[in-house]
Scaffold this motif. Structure first.
Motif, PDB file in Angstrom:
ATOM      1  N   MET A   1     -24.498 -22.701  -6.231  1.00  0.00           N
ATOM      2  CA  MET A   1     -25.883 -22.361  -5.505  1.00  0.00           C
ATOM      3  C   MET A   1     -26.248 -23.561  -5.141  1.00  0.00           C
ATOM      4  N   ALA A   2     -26.812 -23.276  -3.549  1.00  0.00           N
ATOM      5  CA  ALA A   2     -27.493 -24.037  -2.915  1.00  0.00           C
ATOM      6  C   ALA A   2     -28.842 -24.235  -3.195  1.00  0.00           C
ATOM      7  N   LYS A   3     -29.232 -25.733  -3.558  1.00  0.00           N
ATOM      8  CA  LYS A   3     -30.385 -25.958  -4.213  1.00  0.00           C
ATOM      9  C   LYS A   3     -31.565 -26.881  -2.894  1.00  0.00           C
ATOM     10  N   THR A   4     -32.751 -26.728  -3.030  1.00  0.00           N
ATOM     11  CA  THR A   4     -33.568 -27.352  -2.128  1.00  0.00           C
ATOM     12  C   THR A   4     -34.497 -28.151  -3.122  1.00  0.00           C
ATOM     13  N   GLY A   5     -35.021 -29.465  -2.659  1.00  0.00           N
ATOM     14  CA  GLY A   5     -35.821 -30.347  -3.433  1.00  0.00           C
ATOM     15  C   GLY A   5     -35.979 -31.618  -2.977  1.00  0.00           C
ATOM     16  N   THR A   6     -36.890 -32.170  -3.489  1.00  0.00           N
ATOM     17  CA  THR A   6     -37.087 -33.539  -2.925  1.00  0.00           C
ATOM     18  C   THR A   6     -37.203 -34.515  -4.251  1.00  0.00           C
ATOM     19  N   ILE A   7     -36.318 -35.786  -3.994  1.00  0.00           N
ATOM     20  CA  ILE A   7     -35.902 -36.702  -4.945  1.00  0.00           C
ATOM     21  C   ILE A   7     -36.237 -38.045  -4.578  1.00  0.00           C
ATOM     22  N   VAL A   8     -37.055 -38.518  -5.672  1.00  0.00           N
ATOM     23  CA  VAL A   8     -37.170 -39.934  -5.421  1.00  0.00           C
ATOM     24  C   VAL A   8     -36.388 -40.885  -6.337  1.00  0.00           C
ATOM     25  N   ILE A   9     -35.796 -41.860  -5.717  1.00  0.00           N
ATOM     26  CA  ILE A   9     -34.828 -42.595  -6.616  1.00  0.00           C
ATOM     27  C   ILE A   9     -35.729 -44.055  -6.383  1.00  0.00           C
ATOM     28  N   ASP A  10     -35.906 -44.569  -7.893  1.00  0.00           N
ATOM     29  CA  ASP A  10     -36.722 -45.896  -7.966  1.00  0.00           C
ATOM     30  C   ASP A  10     -35.620 -47.044  -8.396  1.00  0.00           C
ATOM     31  N   PRO A  11     -35.038 -47.896  -7.588  1.00  0.00           N
ATOM     32  CA  PRO A  11     -34.307 -49.341  -7.933  1.00  0.00           C
ATOM     33  C   PRO A  11     -35.292 -50.085  -8.766  1.00  0.00           C
ATOM     34  N   GLY A  12     -35.194 -50.429  -9.962  1.00  0.00           N
ATOM     35  CA  GLY A  12     -35.968 -51.313 -10.705  1.00  0.00           C
ATOM     36  C   GLY A  12     -36.194 -52.813 -10.161  1.00  0.00           C
ATOM     37  N   HIS A  13     -37.312 -53.121 -10.271  1.00  0.00           N
ATOM     38  CA  HIS A  13     -37.697 -54.563  -9.967  1.00  0.00           C
ATOM     39  C   HIS A  13     -37.538 -54.780  -8.518  1.00  0.00           C
ATOM     40  N   GLY A  14     -37.306 -56.158  -7.949  1.00  0.00           N
ATOM     41  CA  GLY A  14     -37.219 -56.471  -6.895  1.00  0.00           C
ATOM     42  C   GLY A  14     -38.178 -57.839  -6.518  1.00  0.00           C
ATOM     43  N   GLY A  15     -37.757 -58.529  -5.150  1.00  0.00           N
ATOM     44  CA  GLY A  15     -38.788 -59.456  -4.796  1.00  0.00           C
ATOM     45  C   GLY A  15     -38.471 -60.948  -5.901  1.00  0.00           C
ATOM     46  N   GLN A  16     -39.560 -61.462  -5.646  1.00  0.00           N
ATOM     47  CA  GLN A  16     -39.503 -62.948  -6.362  1.00  0.00           C
ATOM     48  C   GLN A  16     -40.702 -62.909  -7.377  1.00  0.00           C
ATOM     49  N   VAL A  17     -41.708 -62.168  -7.325  1.00  0.00           N
ATOM     50  CA  VAL A  17     -42.800 -62.034  -8.135  1.00  0.00           C
ATOM     51  C   VAL A  17     -43.094 -60.785  -8.759  1.00  0.00           C
ATOM     52  N   GLU A  18     -43.952 -60.990  -9.974  1.00  0.00           N
ATOM     53  CA  GLU A  18     -44.292 -59.624 -10.661  1.00  0.00           C
ATOM     54  C   GLU A  18     -45.328 -59.163  -9.654  1.00  0.00           C
ATOM     55  N   VAL A  19     -45.394 -57.514  -9.591  1.00  0.00           N
ATOM     56  CA  VAL A  19     -46.243 -57.053  -8.837  1.00  0.00           C
ATOM     57  C   VAL A  19     -46.946 -55.796  -9.621  1.00  0.00           C
ATOM     58  N   GLY A  20     -48.130 -55.491  -9.901  1.00  0.00           N
ATOM     59  CA  GLY A  20     -48.520 -54.528 -10.554  1.00  0.00           C
ATOM     60  C   GLY A  20     -47.716 -53.878 -11.823  1.00  0.00           C
ATOM     61  N   ASP A  21     -47.233 -54.922 -12.700  1.00  0.00           N
ATOM     62  CA  ASP A  21     -46.664 -54.784 -14.057  1.00  0.00           C
ATOM     63  C   ASP A  21     -45.242 -54.497 -13.787  1.00  0.00           C
ATOM     64  N   SER A  22     -44.836 -54.655 -12.563  1.00  0.00           N
ATOM     65  CA  SER A  22     -43.132 -54.488 -12.259  1.00  0.00           C
ATOM     66  C   SER A  22     -42.624 -56.169 -11.973  1.00  0.00           C
ATOM     67  N   SER A  23     -41.795 -56.507 -13.062  1.00  0.00           N
ATOM     68  CA  SER A  23     -41.398 -58.003 -13.160  1.00  0.00           C
ATOM     69  C   SER A  23     -40.202 -58.052 -11.900  1.00  0.00           C
TER      70      SER A  23
END
Ligand SMILES: [Zn+2]
Length: 211
Positions: free
Chosen positions: A1-23
């Motif tokens: 069955m063909a599906k329709t939808g919106t998916i958000v994928i969130d790769p945890g962390h990133g960068g060099q410093v903590e931002v908004g409680d994300s290390s």
């Protein structure tokens, strides 16, 4: 069955410093590979597999990544990408580590009822599909895979106040990357590319099934 939808994928962390409680980073593999790089690489692979499956099976998918480079974004801002785009599904990808560097297993986390999660049962069903996908794939490559199950955990990135109440959301901890055997399995072993590919494909299938 063909599906329709919106998916958000969130790769945890990133960068060099903590931002908004994300290390910037949390776990580090035995050979020195950073969790933030593993999660981004896996997010790219999952998106690629979603696009391939959509083309092959006729699904209409809209896919967002919360980041596409080595940058950090706050937890609320990550979740808000799902809310703004009225996403059906939000999947945050992480890897685990333990103090003794001796734990193993895959687990998937959802927002507890006590946090005001208004779609806890729906999140649980979604998380179980994700958990089964990752655990069964790792098990097919490694007899020491461990199913740590779906668990309630209070995490900023999964809170309804940021996500909205209609997005189903979970956070998968793929494995404990600070175990040498897991590092070989996922990062540095001769079969690691295939294992990562298989995990991404199983995650893409589970996401489409969940829509
Ligand atoms: Zn993490």
């Amino acid at each position: 069955m063909a599906k329709t939808g919106t998916i958000v994928i969130d790769p945890g962390h990133g960068g060099q410093v903590e931002v908004g409680d994300s290390s910037a980073n949390n776990a580090i593999s035995a050979s020195g590979v950073l969790e933030k790089n593993i999660t981004l690489r896996m997010a790219f692979l999952v998106r690629e597999q979603l696009i391939n499956l959509a083309a092959a099976e006729g699904h209409q998918l809209t896919i967002f990544l919360t980041r596409e480079s080595d940058i950090n974004i706050g937890l609320a801002a990550r979740a808000k990408i799902a809310k703004t785009n009225k996403a059906h599904l939000f999947l945050s990808i992480h890897c685990n580590g333990s103090i003794g560097h001796n734990a193993r297993g895959t687990e998937t986390l959802i927002s507890p009822l006590a946090d005001g999660n208004t779609n806890h049962a729906a999140d649980q069903a979604f998380a179980q599909l994700i958990q089964n996908a990752v655990f069964n794939t790792i098990k097919s490559h490694d007899a020491n895979a461990k199913d740590r199950g779906v668990k309630d955990q209070s995490l900023g990135v999964l809170k309804d106040k940021h996500l909205g109440t209609t997005t189903r959301a979970c956070l998968v901890e793929l494995e404990f990357i600070d175990m040498k055997a897991v590092d070989v399995l996922l990062n540095i072993g001769p079969n690691s590319l295939q294992v990562r590919f298989d995990i991404a494909k199983s995650l893409a299938k589970a996401l489409i099934e969940a829509l």
